[in-house]
Design a protein around this motif. Structure first.
Motif, PDB file in Angstrom:
ATOM      1  N   THR A  72       0.817  -1.220   0.000  1.00 54.04           N
ATOM      2  CA  THR A  72       0.000   0.000   0.000  1.00 54.04           C
ATOM      3  C   THR A  72       0.845   1.263   0.000  1.00 54.04           C
ATOM      4  OG1 THR A  72      -0.143   0.011   2.420  1.00 54.04           O
ATOM      5  CG2 THR A  72      -1.889  -1.156   1.223  1.00 54.04           C
ATOM      6  N   ASP A  73       2.148   1.123  -0.144  1.00 50.95           N
ATOM      7  CA  ASP A  73       3.000   2.307  -0.163  1.00 50.95           C
ATOM      8  C   ASP A  73       3.572   2.510  -1.559  1.00 50.95           C
ATOM      9  OD1 ASP A  73       4.690   0.139  -0.194  1.00 50.95           O
ATOM     10  OD2 ASP A  73       5.955   0.808   1.451  1.00 50.95           O
ATOM     11  N   GLY A  74       4.379   3.550  -1.717  1.00 49.73           N
ATOM     12  CA  GLY A  74       4.919   3.867  -3.035  1.00 49.73           C
ATOM     13  C   GLY A  74       3.786   4.224  -3.981  1.00 49.73           C
ATOM     14  N   PRO A  75       3.833   3.745  -5.223  1.00 46.56           N
ATOM     15  CA  PRO A  75       2.766   4.061  -6.182  1.00 46.56           C
ATOM     16  C   PRO A  75       1.407   3.516  -5.752  1.00 46.56           C
ATOM     17  CG  PRO A  75       4.645   3.045  -7.288  1.00 46.56           C
ATOM     18  CD  PRO A  75       4.913   2.977  -5.834  1.00 46.56           C
ATOM     19  N   PHE A  76       1.410   2.479  -4.919  1.00 44.04           N
ATOM     20  CA  PHE A  76       0.158   1.880  -4.465  1.00 44.04           C
ATOM     21  C   PHE A  76      -0.553   2.748  -3.430  1.00 44.04           C
ATOM     22  CE2 PHE A  76       2.667  -1.527  -6.170  1.00 44.04           C
ATOM     23  CZ  PHE A  76       1.747  -2.256  -6.905  1.00 44.04           C
ATOM     24  N   ALA A  77       0.072   3.822  -2.993  1.00 46.06           N
ATOM     25  CA  ALA A  77      -0.575   4.749  -2.059  1.00 46.06           C
ATOM     26  C   ALA A  77      -1.588   5.629  -2.781  1.00 46.06           C
ATOM     27  CB  ALA A  77       0.471   5.616  -1.357  1.00 46.06           C
ATOM     28  N   TRP A  78      -1.445   5.809  -4.087  1.00 43.12           N
ATOM     29  CA  TRP A  78      -2.386   6.673  -4.821  1.00 43.12           C
ATOM     30  C   TRP A  78      -3.096   5.982  -5.970  1.00 43.12           C
ATOM     31  CZ3 TRP A  78      -0.326   7.334  -9.666  1.00 43.12           C
ATOM     32  CH2 TRP A  78       1.052   7.249  -9.782  1.00 43.12           C
ATOM     33  N   SER A  79      -2.814   4.696  -6.192  1.00 42.43           N
ATOM     34  CA  SER A  79      -3.554   3.891  -7.173  1.00 42.43           C
ATOM     35  C   SER A  79      -3.461   2.434  -6.747  1.00 42.43           C
ATOM     36  CB  SER A  79      -2.963   4.059  -8.572  1.00 42.43           C
ATOM     37  OG  SER A  79      -3.569   3.158  -9.486  1.00 42.43           O
ATOM     38  N   ARG A  80      -4.588   1.722  -6.769  1.00 39.03           N
ATOM     39  CA  ARG A  80      -4.548   0.301  -6.420  1.00 39.03           C
ATOM     40  C   ARG A  80      -3.946  -0.537  -7.538  1.00 39.03           C
ATOM     41  NH1 ARG A  80     -10.076   1.197  -4.974  1.00 39.03           N
ATOM     42  NH2 ARG A  80     -10.776  -0.467  -6.360  1.00 39.03           N
ATOM     43  N   ASN A  81      -3.843   0.012  -8.729  1.00 36.34           N
ATOM     44  CA  ASN A  81      -3.349  -0.736  -9.887  1.00 36.34           C
ATOM     45  C   ASN A  81      -2.317   0.048 -10.695  1.00 36.34           C
ATOM     46  OD1 ASN A  81      -5.205  -3.209  -9.901  1.00 36.34           O
ATOM     47  ND2 ASN A  81      -6.625  -1.511  -9.650  1.00 36.34           N
ATOM     48  N   PRO A  82      -1.235   0.498 -10.067  1.00 38.61           N
ATOM     49  CA  PRO A  82      -0.277   1.307 -10.830  1.00 38.61           C
ATOM     50  C   PRO A  82       0.431   0.536 -11.939  1.00 38.61           C
ATOM     51  CG  PRO A  82       0.595   0.803  -8.663  1.00 38.61           C
ATOM     52  CD  PRO A  82      -0.831   0.343  -8.670  1.00 38.61           C
ATOM     53  N   MET A  83       0.571  -0.776 -11.792  1.00 39.02           N
ATOM     54  CA  MET A  83       1.204  -1.536 -12.880  1.00 39.02           C
ATOM     55  C   MET A  83       0.323  -1.527 -14.119  1.00 39.02           C
ATOM     56  SD  MET A  83       3.000  -4.805 -11.183  1.00 39.02           S
ATOM     57  CE  MET A  83       3.367  -4.763  -9.449  1.00 39.02           C
ATOM     58  N   TYR A  84      -0.970  -1.764 -13.935  1.00 39.82           N
ATOM     59  CA  TYR A  84      -1.895  -1.723 -15.065  1.00 39.82           C
ATOM     60  C   TYR A  84      -2.005  -0.305 -15.621  1.00 39.82           C
ATOM     61  CZ  TYR A  84      -3.425  -6.390 -13.614  1.00 39.82           C
ATOM     62  OH  TYR A  84      -3.486  -7.708 -13.287  1.00 39.82           O
ATOM     63  N   LEU A  85      -2.001   0.679 -14.741  1.00 42.52           N
ATOM     64  CA  LEU A  85      -2.048   2.076 -15.180  1.00 42.52           C
ATOM     65  C   LEU A  85      -0.839   2.387 -16.064  1.00 42.52           C
ATOM     66  CD1 LEU A  85      -3.564   4.766 -14.905  1.00 42.52           C
ATOM     67  CD2 LEU A  85      -2.201   5.211 -12.861  1.00 42.52           C
ATOM     68  N   GLY A  86       0.329   1.893 -15.679  1.00 35.77           N
ATOM     69  CA  GLY A  86       1.527   2.078 -16.489  1.00 35.77           C
ATOM     70  C   GLY A  86       1.423   1.393 -17.840  1.00 35.77           C
ATOM     71  N   MET A  87       0.814   0.204 -17.866  1.00 37.28           N
ATOM     72  CA  MET A  87       0.655  -0.516 -19.127  1.00 37.28           C
ATOM     73  C   MET A  87      -0.299   0.209 -20.066  1.00 37.28           C
ATOM     74  SD  MET A  87       0.637  -4.337 -17.394  1.00 37.28           S
ATOM     75  CE  MET A  87      -0.404  -5.082 -18.574  1.00 37.28           C
ATOM     76  N   VAL A  88      -1.436   0.663 -19.538  1.00 39.79           N
ATOM     77  CA  VAL A  88      -2.408   1.378 -20.365  1.00 39.79           C
ATOM     78  C   VAL A  88      -1.816   2.720 -20.818  1.00 39.79           C
ATOM     79  CG1 VAL A  88      -4.687   2.472 -20.388  1.00 39.79           C
ATOM     80  CG2 VAL A  88      -4.403   0.219 -19.355  1.00 39.79           C
ATOM     81  N   GLY A  89      -1.107   3.404 -19.927  1.00 40.31           N
ATOM     82  CA  GLY A  89      -0.457   4.660 -20.282  1.00 40.31           C
ATOM     83  C   GLY A  89       0.581   4.475 -21.380  1.00 40.31           C
ATOM     84  N   ALA A  90       1.346   3.399 -21.302  1.00 42.01           N
ATOM     85  CA  ALA A  90       2.353   3.121 -22.340  1.00 42.01           C
ATOM     86  C   ALA A  90       1.677   2.870 -23.683  1.00 42.01           C
ATOM     87  CB  ALA A  90       3.215   1.929 -21.938  1.00 42.01           C
ATOM     88  N   MET A  91       0.556   2.146 -23.661  1.00 40.84           N
ATOM     89  CA  MET A  91      -0.163   1.912 -24.920  1.00 40.84           C
ATOM     90  C   MET A  91      -0.686   3.220 -25.504  1.00 40.84           C
ATOM     91  SD  MET A  91      -2.280  -1.607 -24.421  1.00 40.84           S
ATOM     92  CE  MET A  91      -2.838  -1.579 -26.116  1.00 40.84           C
ATOM     93  N   GLY A  92      -1.266   4.068 -24.651  1.00 34.20           N
ATOM     94  CA  GLY A  92      -1.758   5.357 -25.123  1.00 34.20           C
ATOM     95  C   GLY A  92      -0.641   6.242 -25.647  1.00 34.20           C
ATOM     96  N   SER A  93       0.521   6.131 -25.035  1.00 36.37           N
ATOM     97  CA  SER A  93       1.650   6.957 -25.469  1.00 36.37           C
ATOM     98  C   SER A  93       2.071   6.621 -26.897  1.00 36.37           C
ATOM     99  CB  SER A  93       2.839   6.805 -24.521  1.00 36.37           C
ATOM    100  OG  SER A  93       3.458   5.543 -24.675  1.00 36.37           O
ATOM    101  N   ILE A  94       1.877   5.379 -27.311  1.00 30.72           N
ATOM    102  CA  ILE A  94       2.213   4.999 -28.689  1.00 30.72           C
ATOM    103  C   ILE A  94       1.353   5.796 -29.670  1.00 30.72           C
ATOM    104  CG2 ILE A  94       2.294   3.092 -30.348  1.00 30.72           C
ATOM    105  CD1 ILE A  94       4.417   2.982 -28.058  1.00 30.72           C
ATOM    106  N   GLY A  95       0.071   5.972 -29.333  1.00 28.51           N
ATOM    107  CA  GLY A  95      -0.804   6.784 -30.175  1.00 28.51           C
ATOM    108  C   GLY A  95      -0.322   8.220 -30.275  1.00 28.51           C
TER     109      GLY A  95
END
Length: 146
Positions: A72-95
């Motif tokens: 619950t610390d680090g990135p998990f303090a402000w998002s329950r799914n920061p790994m998935y958020l990073g994956m979706v963000g990386a996909m959007g960045s390609i666009g």
């Protein structure tokens, strides 16, 4: 698969209808591409920090292995799914890097799949495994703001 579809749609549209067929975001592509590079860097950094948090707590990344700790610390303090958020963000960045709405749209089915099919099962498992998980859900959004 989603990313291949988005890139493929962009390239097909451009080949058949010219630059406009790729559904460009802006006529001046450089600022959009710079935003894409920044989003990609932020997404990779977020995922890396999330993985490091799992390592520090001695909990595995693989889905089929038992979670040993509730992180619950680090990135998990402000998002329950920061790994998935990073994956979706990386996909959007390609666009953004392609300056194409097709590329950004490719992230939507992937994010929807995670939100509807993967995350609910993970949350049910964590709720059953860790006593404090329900409190964590109340104070921390699933993605960022929702």
């Amino acid at each position: 698969l989603c990313l291949v579809g988005g890139v493929g749609a962009c390239l097909f549209g451009r080949s058949q209808f010219g630059e406009a067929g790729g559904l460009p975001i802006a006529r001046r592509a450089l600022p959009v591409r710079l935003a894409g590079a920044a989003l990609l860097a932020a997404s990779v950094s977020l995922r890396t920090a999330s993985i490091e948090s799992f390592r520090q707590h001695g909990t595995p990344l693989a889905h089929r292995q038992e979670s040993r700790a509730m992180v619950t610390d680090g990135p998990f303090a402000w998002s329950r799914n920061p790994m998935y958020l990073g994956m979706v963000g990386a996909m959007g960045s390609i666009g953004l890097l392609m300056n194409s709405w097709w590329g950004i749209a490719a992230a939507i089915p992937f994010g929807t799949y995670l939100h509807l099919c993967i995350i609910p099962g993970e949350e049910a498992y964590l709720r059953a495994k860790f006593e404090g998980y329900s409190d964590y859900v109340q104070r921390t959004p699933r993605w960022l703001l929702i």
